[in-house]
Scaffold this active site. Structure first.
Site, mmCIF file in Angstrom:
data_model
loop_
_atom_site.group_PDB
_atom_site.id
_atom_site.type_symbol
_atom_site.label_atom_id
_atom_site.label_comp_id
_atom_site.label_asym_id
_atom_site.label_seq_id
_atom_site.Cartn_x
_atom_site.Cartn_y
_atom_site.Cartn_z
ATOM 1 N N LYS A 42 16.556 -20.114 -23.527
ATOM 2 C CA LYS A 42 15.325 -21.611 -23.497
ATOM 3 C C LYS A 42 13.788 -20.898 -22.748
ATOM 4 O O LYS A 42 13.951 -20.143 -22.329
ATOM 5 C CB LYS A 42 15.527 -22.606 -22.227
ATOM 6 C CG LYS A 42 14.209 -23.833 -22.277
ATOM 7 C CD LYS A 42 14.428 -23.435 -20.554
ATOM 8 C CE LYS A 42 12.828 -24.101 -21.297
ATOM 9 N NZ LYS A 42 11.641 -23.562 -21.855
ATOM 10 N N GLU B 9 11.877 -12.731 -12.233
ATOM 11 C CA GLU B 9 10.986 -12.146 -12.142
ATOM 12 C C GLU B 9 9.381 -13.194 -12.234
ATOM 13 O O GLU B 9 9.611 -14.093 -13.203
ATOM 14 C CB GLU B 9 10.354 -11.702 -13.537
ATOM 15 C CG GLU B 9 10.096 -10.113 -13.523
ATOM 16 C CD GLU B 9 10.765 -9.225 -12.291
ATOM 17 O OE1 GLU B 9 9.673 -9.396 -12.084
ATOM 18 O OE2 GLU B 9 11.960 -7.970 -12.243
ATOM 19 N N CYS C 276 1.084 -11.177 -15.971
ATOM 20 C CA CYS C 276 1.754 -11.278 -14.578
ATOM 21 C C CYS C 276 0.976 -9.629 -13.120
ATOM 22 O O CYS C 276 1.572 -9.885 -12.530
ATOM 23 C CB CYS C 276 2.856 -11.382 -14.356
ATOM 24 S SG CYS C 276 4.421 -10.033 -15.965
ATOM 25 N N GLU D 153 -1.628 -17.257 -7.165
ATOM 26 C CA GLU D 153 -2.051 -17.125 -8.221
ATOM 27 C C GLU D 153 -2.920 -17.775 -9.269
ATOM 28 O O GLU D 153 -2.308 -19.101 -9.457
ATOM 29 C CB GLU D 153 -0.576 -16.667 -8.558
ATOM 30 C CG GLU D 153 -0.828 -15.659 -9.977
ATOM 31 C CD GLU D 153 0.684 -15.880 -11.372
ATOM 32 O OE1 GLU D 153 1.527 -16.710 -10.500
ATOM 33 O OE2 GLU D 153 0.902 -14.459 -11.320
#
Ligand code: NAP
Length: 478
Positions: A172, A247, A281, A380
């Protein structure tokens, strides 16, 4: 307008209607329409993968290697075209998009080789006359869920090892960027891999992702994305007793010491923080600078940032493309306001840009005089927003770098071998860079983090076998 369907059991299958895929550099440019699946499509894809698993998992390693090599070769041959599609749908600059496409091709070629190198061990038993063999076998049917920021490389670095080690896949992709995933699926569908071994189901995370993770026919889930969704997937996998690998986000520190070469330090900070629109990231968003070099560093950063060109991802000579979506742009701009409200000084950029085309453009933002406890240094942001924290010395820099719930990547700019060596050993990050940007890694070595950034075995390189295989220990009486 071209319509793109899901790939289930080797057939292109329509879902429930289509969503337009918009170019974030130019919202009047519709790249294509991509179907929206639901739980019934996930179920059909999982059934197809289960049916294909017995033959694929015992198929010859040469056939697998040939198929992966063919996929890698085609991606590399079409890297310009695929990289352009990537830049058009995600907003990376075209050279960055082409680089990412090439990386995806190289990953498939690397794992084509790994098909032939899956070694086991033989040991003597502690009981005389008995032999012990340790082998690796595929895990089963793997659900793969990917984020929008690396729309071809991340699918590649999960799909390639999954297939190499004999697993079947239901993937997906992120709903924002189905174009690259569909193009990759189309290449895989012509590679000679049997129908059902690889399946693609497009649609929203709340629909497809939930159905995939909760499906009893899924043995393992490999996820890359945000911490919030990762935690939710972890809970669902634990309930279903599935193997999982996560992750997730980062708040990566880039330390600059007094003894650093200023030009090198500024260049790697600009690259880490703002290239790919800060949407990596591994981007560094906390620039931790010792007091001796701090004033010169701020001035040099402002000067370098004034020369950065923000624009249409497909235009020539652009350094930074648009933010990927309206909601991401709103998040980035809101953090600029949060930083100002917290008392940090906005030293450069930070506003929305109006350019020739209607896109999500933003001037990269740099905060000075920020404190480690501020939200802009704890959370973040995932955009072109970085803040500078002034520290006394190396010891305070290291402590500040490690003072975060994340632990993906960390960098240091220094000419001191002593400090570089100490930082490599004591940084609490999965990847450490010395005089290099925190973002930008090789495809043949392990990738991943610690603390709240990652859960489970490393991705990429030979270490990928830890997740995509399961170990068997067999005893034989001689
Ligand atoms: P996200 O919102 O967590 O989405 C990631 C994927 O999960 C998407 O495919 C999403 O589908 C899907 N999803 C959403 N809700 C779900 C649910 N309830 N169940 C299952 N799947 C669900 O992350 P993103 O915004 O795409 O990506 C940005 C994040 O990824 C950042 O935090 C970044 O640091 C992280 N990231 C980490 C790495 C790494 O290797 N550490 C690499 C790249 C990015 P939809 O697209 O439909 O929402």
């Amino acid at each position: 307008m071209t319509q793109h369907n899901n790939l289930i059991k080797g057939e292109w299958v329509a879902g429930n209607g289509y969503s337009p895929n918009l170019n974030p550099s130019n919202l009047s440019d519709v790249i294509g329409e991509y179907t929206q699946g639901d739980a019934s499509h996930v179920d059909a894809a999982v059934q197809a993968a289960r049916a294909a698993f017995p033959a694929w998992s015992t198929s010859g390693i040469q056939a697998r290697a040939d198929a992966l090599d063919k996929i890698g070769s085609e991606i590399l041959a079409r890297k310009e075209e695929l990289g352009t599609l990537l830049a058009r749908e995600e907003g990376k600059t075209k050279p960055e998009g082409i680089g990412e496409a090439a990386r995806a091709g190289n990953i498939f070629k690397f794992f084509a080789g790994e098909c032939l190198r899956l070694a086991g061990e033989t040991l003597p038993s502690v009981r005389p006359g008995i032999g012990v063999e340790i082998t690796r076998e595929p895990v089963g049917v793997v659900g793969i869920i990917t984020p929008w920021n690396f729309p071809i490389a991340i699918p590649a670095w999960k799909i390639a090892p999954a297939l190499a080690y004999g697993n079947c896949v239901v993937m997906k992709p992120a709903d924002l960027v189905p174009g690259c995933a569909w193009a990759l699926a189309e290449i895989i569908s012509r590679s000679g891999i049997p129908a059902g071994v690889f399946n693609l189901v497009m649609g929203r995370g709340s629909v497809i992702g939930d159905a995939l993770v909760g499906h009893p026919g899924i043995d393992a889930v490999s996820f890359t994305g945000s911490q919030g969704v990762g935690a939710r997937i972890a809970q669902a996998c634990a309930t279903g007793l599935k193997k999982f690998q996560l992750e997730m986000g980062g708040k990566n520190p880039q330390v600059v010491l007094d003894d650093a070469d200023l030009k090198t330090a500024v260049e790697l900070c600009v690259q880490s923080a703002f290239f790919s629109t800060g949407q990596r990231c591994t981007a560094s968003s906390r620039l931790i600078v010792t007091q001796g070099i701090y004033p010169k560093f701020i001035e040099a950063m402002k000067e370098r940032m004034a020369g950065l060109k923000v624009g249409d991802a497909l235009a020539q000579g652009i350094d930074i493309g648009p933010v990927s979506s309206q909601s991401q742009l709103e998040q980035d701009l809101s953090y600029v306001e949060i930083g100002k409200g917290e008392g940090a000084v906005l030293a450069a950029g930070g506003g929305r840009l109006k350019l020739a085309t209607d896109g999500f453009y933003m001037a990269p933002a740099l905060f000075s005089e920020s404190a480690a406890a501020m939200r802009i240094n704890r959370e973040e942001i995932f955009g072109p927003v970085a803040s500078v924290i002034r520290v006394k010395d190396y010891e305070e820099a290291l402590a500040t770098a490690n003072d975060t719930p994340f632990g993906l990547s960390a960098g240091i700019a220094t000419t001191s071998l002593k400090h570089a060596t100490h930082f490599k050993r004591h940084s609490q990050a999965g990847m450490v860079m010395v005089n290099l940007p925190t973002a930008g890694v090789d495809y043949h070595v392990p990738f991943g983090g610690r603390k709240g950034s990652s859960y489970g075995p490393r991705e990429q390189g030979r270490y990928a076998q830890e997740f995509f295989t399961t170990v068997k220990t067999a005893y034989t009486l001689a």
